[in-house]
Scaffold this motif. Structure first.
Motif, PDB file in Angstrom:
ATOM      1  N   ASP A  17       0.816  -1.222   0.000  1.00  0.00           N
ATOM      2  CA  ASP A  17       0.000   0.000   0.000  1.00  0.00           C
ATOM      3  C   ASP A  17       0.846   1.267   0.000  1.00  0.00           C
ATOM      4  N   TRP A  20       0.195   4.610  -3.790  1.00  0.00           N
ATOM      5  CA  TRP A  20      -0.853   5.467  -4.334  1.00  0.00           C
ATOM      6  C   TRP A  20      -1.821   5.980  -3.271  1.00  0.00           C
ATOM      7  N   ARG A  21      -1.383   6.025  -2.021  1.00  0.00           N
ATOM      8  CA  ARG A  21      -2.214   6.559  -0.947  1.00  0.00           C
ATOM      9  C   ARG A  21      -1.628   7.866  -0.434  1.00  0.00           C
ATOM     10  N   GLU A  69       3.443   5.760 -15.875  1.00  0.00           N
ATOM     11  CA  GLU A  69       2.124   6.217 -16.299  1.00  0.00           C
ATOM     12  C   GLU A  69       2.206   7.528 -17.068  1.00  0.00           C
ATOM     13  N   ALA A  93      -1.850  -2.870 -10.883  1.00  0.00           N
ATOM     14  CA  ALA A  93      -3.228  -2.637 -10.471  1.00  0.00           C
ATOM     15  C   ALA A  93      -3.658  -1.201 -10.759  1.00  0.00           C
ATOM     16  N   HIS A  94      -2.770  -0.251 -10.469  1.00  0.00           N
ATOM     17  CA  HIS A  94      -3.123   1.156 -10.695  1.00  0.00           C
ATOM     18  C   HIS A  94      -3.218   1.463 -12.182  1.00  0.00           C
ATOM     19  N   LYS A  96      -4.120  -0.582 -14.504  1.00  0.00           N
ATOM     20  CA  LYS A  96      -5.391  -1.150 -14.954  1.00  0.00           C
ATOM     21  C   LYS A  96      -6.550  -0.236 -14.601  1.00  0.00           C
ATOM     22  N   GLU A  97      -6.539   0.305 -13.384  1.00  0.00           N
ATOM     23  CA  GLU A  97      -7.585   1.233 -12.963  1.00  0.00           C
ATOM     24  C   GLU A  97      -7.636   2.460 -13.865  1.00  0.00           C
ATOM     25  N   GLN A  98      -6.463   2.885 -14.333  1.00  0.00           N
ATOM     26  CA  GLN A  98      -6.364   4.081 -15.170  1.00  0.00           C
ATOM     27  C   GLN A  98      -6.569   3.786 -16.656  1.00  0.00           C
ATOM     28  N   GLY A  99      -6.724   2.514 -16.998  1.00  0.00           N
ATOM     29  CA  GLY A  99      -6.897   2.136 -18.397  1.00  0.00           C
ATOM     30  C   GLY A  99      -5.627   2.272 -19.214  1.00  0.00           C
TER      31      GLY A  99
END
Length: 269
Positions: A17, A20-21, A69, A93-94, A96-99
């Motif tokens: 974690d 990106w938090r 990214e 994972a991030h 993928k969330e952002q496409g």
């Protein structure tokens, strides 16, 4: 009997974690990313007049994918490599969330799992001060870079200022610290002339250099650090309020770009 030398605490990158938090220390790095990318984008598009669309790019020490990214959004085809599988999982994972379509692979800077000349562009940011062998890491980056390609980097200078800012203030003094203990070790910081000699051994020639620093005054920065240490602002807020930008001061963080010998630009030379 002498104490054993302090080692860089690279284990901090294995916390899933971390990246990106807003309430985690790496959020500060996340907020520094736009300034770093803006400099590299300017180098590539304005100074070198490169078309980034479809450019095959390697991100060495990609961590959670902060710069990967940005380069992907600019049109590059990015492959990120890092020794930390939890960091790679967070990055994937991030993305993928952002496409975003980014390839992530596990590996080290000193032993890249790619063929010679595989990439048009290689960058290595916030990483050289963490590797076990800087010479080997640069050699490998140059090997997988095509002739005439460019190598982008940023790292930390080995100066009194960097010891004060990146070790004592960032890590050791609780009243202002924001980073993990031993995230950086001063003796592993790299002076520019040392780095450029290594470049020369591996067919790279440095072409530009800048520093990075806050646009705020020193007292303002100190107040921000104290507010973060007291829990009044988050790590992300610290990064945003720090207002990182390019500077002529290379005493702490410096960045630049180098070109690998060969390619059409060298024809006739």
């Amino acid at each position: 009997m002498k104490d054993a030398p302090v080692k860089v605490n690279n284990a901090v990158y294995d916390r899933p974690d971390s990246w990106w938090r807003d309430d985690r220390p790496f959020a500060t790095l996340q907020e520094f990313t736009p300034a770093r990318f803006a400099y590299f984008h300017d180098v590539l598009t304005r100074r070198l007049r490169m078309d980034l669309d479809g450019l095959n790019v390697l991100d060495i020490g990609c961590g959670g994918g902060l710069l990967a990214e940005e380069f992907t959004r600019a049109g590059c085809r990015v492959t990120g490599i890092d020794p930390s599988q939890p960091s790679l999982d967070a990055a994937a994972a991030h993305a993928k969330e952002q496409g975003l379509d980014i390839t992530y692979r596990q590996g080290t800077a000193e032993e890249l799992p790619f063929e010679d000349g595989s990439f048009d562009l290689v960058y290595c940011c916030d990483t050289l001060e963490h590797v076990t062998d800087v010479d080997r890491a640069v050699a490998e980056a140059s090997r997988v870079l095509r002739p005439g390609g460019h190598y982008l980097y940023d790292t930390i200078n080995r100066t009194f200022a960097s010891w004060l800012v990146m070790v004592k203030m960032a890590q050791d003094w609780p009243s202002v610290s924001w980073a993990e203990k031993d995230l950086h070790v001063w003796r592993q910081f790299i002076k520019p002339d040392e780095l450029y000699r290594i470049f020369g051994r591996h067919g790279l020639r440095n072409k530009g250099q800048v520093g990075f620093s806050s646009s705020r005054g020193r007292l303002e920065v100190l107040r921000l650090l104290r507010r973060r240490a007291r829990g009044h602002i988050s790590y992300g807020e610290l990064g945003r309020e720090f207002r990182l930008g390019t500077s002529t001061d290379i005493s702490v963080i410096y960045a630049g770009y180098a070109r690998k010998a060969g390619g059409s630009a060298d024809a006739g030379l």
